[in-house]
Design a protein around this motif. Structure first.
Motif, PDB file in Angstrom:
ATOM      1  N   LEU A 256      14.985  -9.792  17.352  1.00  0.00           N
ATOM      2  CA  LEU A 256      13.987  -9.923  18.421  1.00  0.00           C
ATOM      3  C   LEU A 256      12.571  -9.752  17.884  1.00  0.00           C
ATOM      4  CD1 LEU A 256      16.116  -8.096  21.079  1.00  0.00           C
ATOM      5  CD2 LEU A 256      15.186 -10.404  21.385  1.00  0.00           C
ATOM      6  N   LEU A 257      12.395  -8.919  16.856  1.00  0.00           N
ATOM      7  CA  LEU A 257      11.062  -8.804  16.229  1.00  0.00           C
ATOM      8  C   LEU A 257      10.658 -10.160  15.653  1.00  0.00           C
ATOM      9  CD1 LEU A 257      11.280  -5.350  14.349  1.00  0.00           C
ATOM     10  CD2 LEU A 257       9.756  -5.907  16.253  1.00  0.00           C
ATOM     11  N   GLY A 258      11.598 -10.814  15.001  1.00  0.00           N
ATOM     12  CA  GLY A 258      11.313 -12.137  14.430  1.00  0.00           C
ATOM     13  C   GLY A 258      10.930 -13.133  15.517  1.00  0.00           C
ATOM     14  N   ILE A 259      11.679 -13.133  16.605  1.00  0.00           N
ATOM     15  CA  ILE A 259      11.380 -14.042  17.732  1.00  0.00           C
ATOM     16  C   ILE A 259       9.983 -13.744  18.295  1.00  0.00           C
ATOM     17  CG2 ILE A 259      11.995 -14.564  20.136  1.00  0.00           C
ATOM     18  CD1 ILE A 259      14.931 -14.319  19.397  1.00  0.00           C
ATOM     19  N   LEU A 260       9.679 -12.452  18.477  1.00  0.00           N
ATOM     20  CA  LEU A 260       8.375 -12.082  19.057  1.00  0.00           C
ATOM     21  C   LEU A 260       7.221 -12.502  18.148  1.00  0.00           C
ATOM     22  CD1 LEU A 260       9.397  -8.611  20.520  1.00  0.00           C
ATOM     23  CD2 LEU A 260       8.574 -10.580  21.849  1.00  0.00           C
ATOM     24  N   ALA A 266      -0.151 -13.612  16.450  1.00  0.00           N
ATOM     25  CA  ALA A 266      -1.107 -12.596  15.983  1.00  0.00           C
ATOM     26  C   ALA A 266      -0.918 -11.245  16.670  1.00  0.00           C
ATOM     27  CB  ALA A 266      -2.535 -13.093  16.197  1.00  0.00           C
ATOM     28  N   VAL A 267       0.214 -11.063  17.328  1.00  0.00           N
ATOM     29  CA  VAL A 267       0.415  -9.817  18.085  1.00  0.00           C
ATOM     30  C   VAL A 267       0.594  -8.627  17.128  1.00  0.00           C
ATOM     31  CG1 VAL A 267       2.968  -9.784  18.279  1.00  0.00           C
ATOM     32  CG2 VAL A 267       1.549  -9.051  20.218  1.00  0.00           C
ATOM     33  N   LEU A 268       0.272  -7.434  17.619  1.00  0.00           N
ATOM     34  CA  LEU A 268       0.523  -6.210  16.857  1.00  0.00           C
ATOM     35  C   LEU A 268       1.930  -5.739  17.192  1.00  0.00           C
ATOM     36  CD1 LEU A 268      -2.944  -4.631  17.561  1.00  0.00           C
ATOM     37  CD2 LEU A 268      -2.141  -5.460  15.342  1.00  0.00           C
ATOM     38  N   LEU A 269       2.748  -5.637  16.152  1.00  0.00           N
ATOM     39  CA  LEU A 269       4.184  -5.425  16.369  1.00  0.00           C
ATOM     40  C   LEU A 269       4.657  -4.240  15.515  1.00  0.00           C
ATOM     41  CD1 LEU A 269       6.386  -7.016  17.938  1.00  0.00           C
ATOM     42  CD2 LEU A 269       6.636  -8.480  15.937  1.00  0.00           C
ATOM     43  N   PRO A 270       4.847  -3.080  16.122  1.00  0.00           N
ATOM     44  CA  PRO A 270       5.275  -1.925  15.323  1.00  0.00           C
ATOM     45  C   PRO A 270       6.741  -2.004  14.889  1.00  0.00           C
ATOM     46  CG  PRO A 270       4.307  -1.208  17.414  1.00  0.00           C
ATOM     47  CD  PRO A 270       4.507  -2.695  17.504  1.00  0.00           C
ATOM     48  N   SER A 271       6.966  -1.497  13.695  1.00  0.00           N
ATOM     49  CA  SER A 271       8.318  -1.259  13.210  1.00  0.00           C
ATOM     50  C   SER A 271       8.585   0.198  13.544  1.00  0.00           C
ATOM     51  CB  SER A 271       8.347  -1.509  11.691  1.00  0.00           C
ATOM     52  OG  SER A 271       9.664  -1.520  11.247  1.00  0.00           O
ATOM     53  N   THR A 272       9.419   0.452  14.530  1.00  0.00           N
ATOM     54  CA  THR A 272       9.417   1.756  15.210  1.00  0.00           C
ATOM     55  C   THR A 272      10.234   2.858  14.527  1.00  0.00           C
ATOM     56  OG1 THR A 272      11.201   0.879  16.590  1.00  0.00           O
ATOM     57  CG2 THR A 272       8.994   0.783  17.517  1.00  0.00           C
ATOM     58  N   THR A 273       9.926   4.079  14.914  1.00  0.00           N
ATOM     59  CA  THR A 273      10.661   5.252  14.437  1.00  0.00           C
ATOM     60  C   THR A 273      12.139   5.160  14.831  1.00  0.00           C
ATOM     61  OG1 THR A 273       8.638   6.521  14.729  1.00  0.00           O
ATOM     62  CG2 THR A 273      10.654   7.791  14.503  1.00  0.00           C
ATOM     63  N   GLU A 284      11.276  -0.611   6.951  1.00  0.00           N
ATOM     64  CA  GLU A 284      11.002  -1.678   5.977  1.00  0.00           C
ATOM     65  C   GLU A 284      11.604  -2.995   6.480  1.00  0.00           C
ATOM     66  OE1 GLU A 284      11.871   1.405   5.417  1.00  0.00           O
ATOM     67  OE2 GLU A 284      11.809   1.951   3.314  1.00  0.00           O
ATOM     68  N   LYS A 285      12.824  -2.900   7.010  1.00  0.00           N
ATOM     69  CA  LYS A 285      13.486  -4.115   7.517  1.00  0.00           C
ATOM     70  C   LYS A 285      12.701  -4.716   8.682  1.00  0.00           C
ATOM     71  CE  LYS A 285      18.140  -2.799   6.069  1.00  0.00           C
ATOM     72  NZ  LYS A 285      19.474  -2.328   6.495  1.00  0.00           N
ATOM     73  N   GLY A 286      12.109  -3.857   9.510  1.00  0.00           N
ATOM     74  CA  GLY A 286      11.308  -4.342  10.637  1.00  0.00           C
ATOM     75  C   GLY A 286      10.123  -5.170  10.137  1.00  0.00           C
ATOM     76  N   VAL A 293       2.965  -3.123  11.971  1.00  0.00           N
ATOM     77  CA  VAL A 293       2.361  -1.823  12.303  1.00  0.00           C
ATOM     78  C   VAL A 293       3.401  -0.722  12.085  1.00  0.00           C
ATOM     79  CG1 VAL A 293       1.412  -0.424  14.202  1.00  0.00           C
ATOM     80  CG2 VAL A 293       0.873  -2.861  14.103  1.00  0.00           C
ATOM     81  N   VAL A 294       2.938   0.442  11.598  1.00  0.00           N
ATOM     82  CA  VAL A 294       3.814   1.629  11.592  1.00  0.00           C
ATOM     83  C   VAL A 294       3.063   2.776  12.268  1.00  0.00           C
ATOM     84  CG1 VAL A 294       5.287   1.056   9.626  1.00  0.00           C
ATOM     85  CG2 VAL A 294       3.094   2.201   9.215  1.00  0.00           C
ATOM     86  N   MET A 295       3.808   3.672  12.880  1.00  0.00           N
ATOM     87  CA  MET A 295       3.181   4.743  13.659  1.00  0.00           C
ATOM     88  C   MET A 295       3.705   6.117  13.253  1.00  0.00           C
ATOM     89  SD  MET A 295       3.153   2.854  17.360  1.00  0.00           S
ATOM     90  CE  MET A 295       2.618   4.220  18.320  1.00  0.00           C
ATOM     91  N   PRO A 296       3.228   6.626  12.108  1.00  0.00           N
ATOM     92  CA  PRO A 296       3.699   7.956  11.711  1.00  0.00           C
ATOM     93  C   PRO A 296       3.188   9.052  12.647  1.00  0.00           C
ATOM     94  CG  PRO A 296       2.041   7.153  10.177  1.00  0.00           C
ATOM     95  CD  PRO A 296       2.339   6.022  11.108  1.00  0.00           C
ATOM     96  N   ASN A 297       3.868  10.173  12.586  1.00  0.00           N
ATOM     97  CA  ASN A 297       3.628  11.274  13.502  1.00  0.00           C
ATOM     98  C   ASN A 297       2.522  12.198  13.001  1.00  0.00           C
ATOM     99  OD1 ASN A 297       4.110  13.412  15.281  1.00  0.00           O
ATOM    100  ND2 ASN A 297       6.223  12.736  15.472  1.00  0.00           N
ATOM    101  N   LEU A 298       1.592  12.511  13.921  1.00  0.00           N
ATOM    102  CA  LEU A 298       0.514  13.462  13.589  1.00  0.00           C
ATOM    103  C   LEU A 298       0.664  14.768  14.369  1.00  0.00           C
ATOM    104  CD1 LEU A 298      -2.968  11.634  13.660  1.00  0.00           C
ATOM    105  CD2 LEU A 298      -1.943  12.894  11.770  1.00  0.00           C
ATOM    106  N   SER A 299       1.730  14.883  15.142  1.00  0.00           N
ATOM    107  CA  SER A 299       1.890  16.078  15.991  1.00  0.00           C
ATOM    108  C   SER A 299       2.090  17.306  15.109  1.00  0.00           C
ATOM    109  CB  SER A 299       3.109  15.933  16.900  1.00  0.00           C
ATOM    110  OG  SER A 299       3.065  14.720  17.596  1.00  0.00           O
TER     111      SER A 299
END
Ligand code: SAM
Ligand code: SF4
Ligand code: FES
Length: 347
Positions: A256-260, A266-273, A284-286, A293-299
């Protein structure tokens, strides 16, 4: 025939519902997936090169007034130890994040009435003044038009609100009756109208999901034209009504990531946690399926384990810097680079 559908999607950025359904049904073919991923990566590279954007995720509260059947933070979960971050702690997270090269902060949390409009606008405007060069993204659930507007005027730029499922009947199977697909979509319309860059998305493999529902999700996204799309596999949480349901498929999520990527080049598409939780090389596969996009944790590390939306979430014991450099190494291992950049969508 299926490759022809991928070619059409690449050229026209859309398929009919029945075409999407037949394409989705081929997600477990390695040959078809490789064909799709190759095209999706070429499109990502055309718009973003080998650059991967990064966002610092601050999980500000695990209190939530809602009862989504899939989520560990749901109000009825009495086992979970609740926390919320005060303004100073949130600012301390931003400071660490800024020094680590983050130029987007994502404030995410349950729908927690403790953060009144006044408290929240104060937090947002302080971040805005302290870091004028950064984007502020909110992911705090459903609110009134007026509240979204107040947050925007205080300096927030982006809002992430996954539509979860575009089909009303499916929505009703995942949520209690107080929550509706109609209101969720109305919130997205309101955010767009106010001027936010918006993000929507859905979980892959939620209970009762069918290829037809997924096709509805894709068509809804094509019509909404968001700047960001967050998708990740559904992962059961043991203290929810969906504790014994099957987890979502990594392979289908990648497909589905590939389809999107082909739908919205040009969409921003995160490879999620969540992808990284189900597969050690999921993120990496995402990226290799088209994400950028990747979203590491800052909490703060003290609260990480408590933001348990699903079981076995990764990175709950790692410092912000560890995650930042871990992801940098992971991206470099596949020929990409994390950059110091706000990372706005090129659309
Ligand atoms: N409360 C806000 C909201 O619902 O939009 C933001 C926080 S919520 C935890 C963020 C996202 O987590 C949801 O949109 C949902 O898609 C995802 N999520 C919740 N439970 C999940 C689960 N069990 N597996 C995978 N993702 C999940
Ligand atoms: Fe609350 Fe969001 Fe979890 Fe639903 S998904 S229970 S709104 S935190
Ligand atoms: Fe958190 Fe690898 S990203 S430890």
């Amino acid at each position: 025939m299926v490759k022809f559908l991928i070619d059409t999607l690449e050229q026209k950025h859309i398929l009919s519902k029945s075409e999407f359904v037949s394409l989705i049904k081929h997600f477990d073919s390695q040959e078809i997936s490789n064909y799709l991923f190759e095209k999706a990566v070429a499109v990502r590279q055309k718009h973003y090169g080998t650059t991967i954007y990064t966002r610092g995720l601050i999980e500000m509260s695990n209190y939530c007034r809602n009862n989504c059947y899939y989520c560990g933070l749901r109000a009825s979960n009495k086992e979970i130890e609740r926390y919320r971050l005060d303004k100073e702690t949130i600012l301390a997270c931003c400071k660490i994040g800024y020094e680590l090269g983050f130029r987007t902060f994502v404030l995410q949390g349950g729908e927690d009435p403790y953060y009144t409009e006044k408290k929240m606008t104060d937090i947002i405007s302080t971040i805005r003044k302290t870091y004028p060069d950064c984007a502020i993204t909110l992911s705090l659930g459903e609110m009134s038009y007026e509240t979204y507007l107040a947050f925007y005027q205080a300096g927030a730029n982006r809002y992430l609100l996954r539509h979860e499922t575009a089909n009303a009947d499916h929505y009703a199977l995942l949520h209690p009756k107080e929550l509706s697909e109609k209101n969720r979509k109305q919130c997205l319309e309101n955010l767009k109208k106010i001027g936010y860059q918006i993000g929507t998305g859905f979980m892959v493999g939620t209970p009762f999901q069918t290829p037809e529902f997924l096709a509805d999700d894709l068509l809804y996204i094509a019509q909404l034209q968001p700047q960001m799309i967050g998708i990740g596999p559904f992962i059961p949480h043991h203290q929810t009504p969906f504790a014994n349901q099957k987890q979502g498929s990594v392979q289908l999520t990648l497909f589905l990531l590939g389809i999107l990527r082909l739908m919205l080049p040009a969409v921003l598409l995160p490879s999620t946690t969540a992808l990284g939780t189900l597969d050690p090389r999921g993120r990496e596969k995402g990226i290799l399926a088209g994400a950028n996009v990747v979203m590491p944790n800052l909490s703060p590390i003290a609260v990480r384990k408590k933001y348990q939306i699903y079981d076995n979430k990764i990175c709950t014991g790692d410092e912000a810097a560890e995650c930042r450099f871990c992801l940098q190494r992971r991206m470099e291992s596949i020929g990409c680079q994390l950059v110091v950049d706000r990372g706005d969508a090129k659309m």
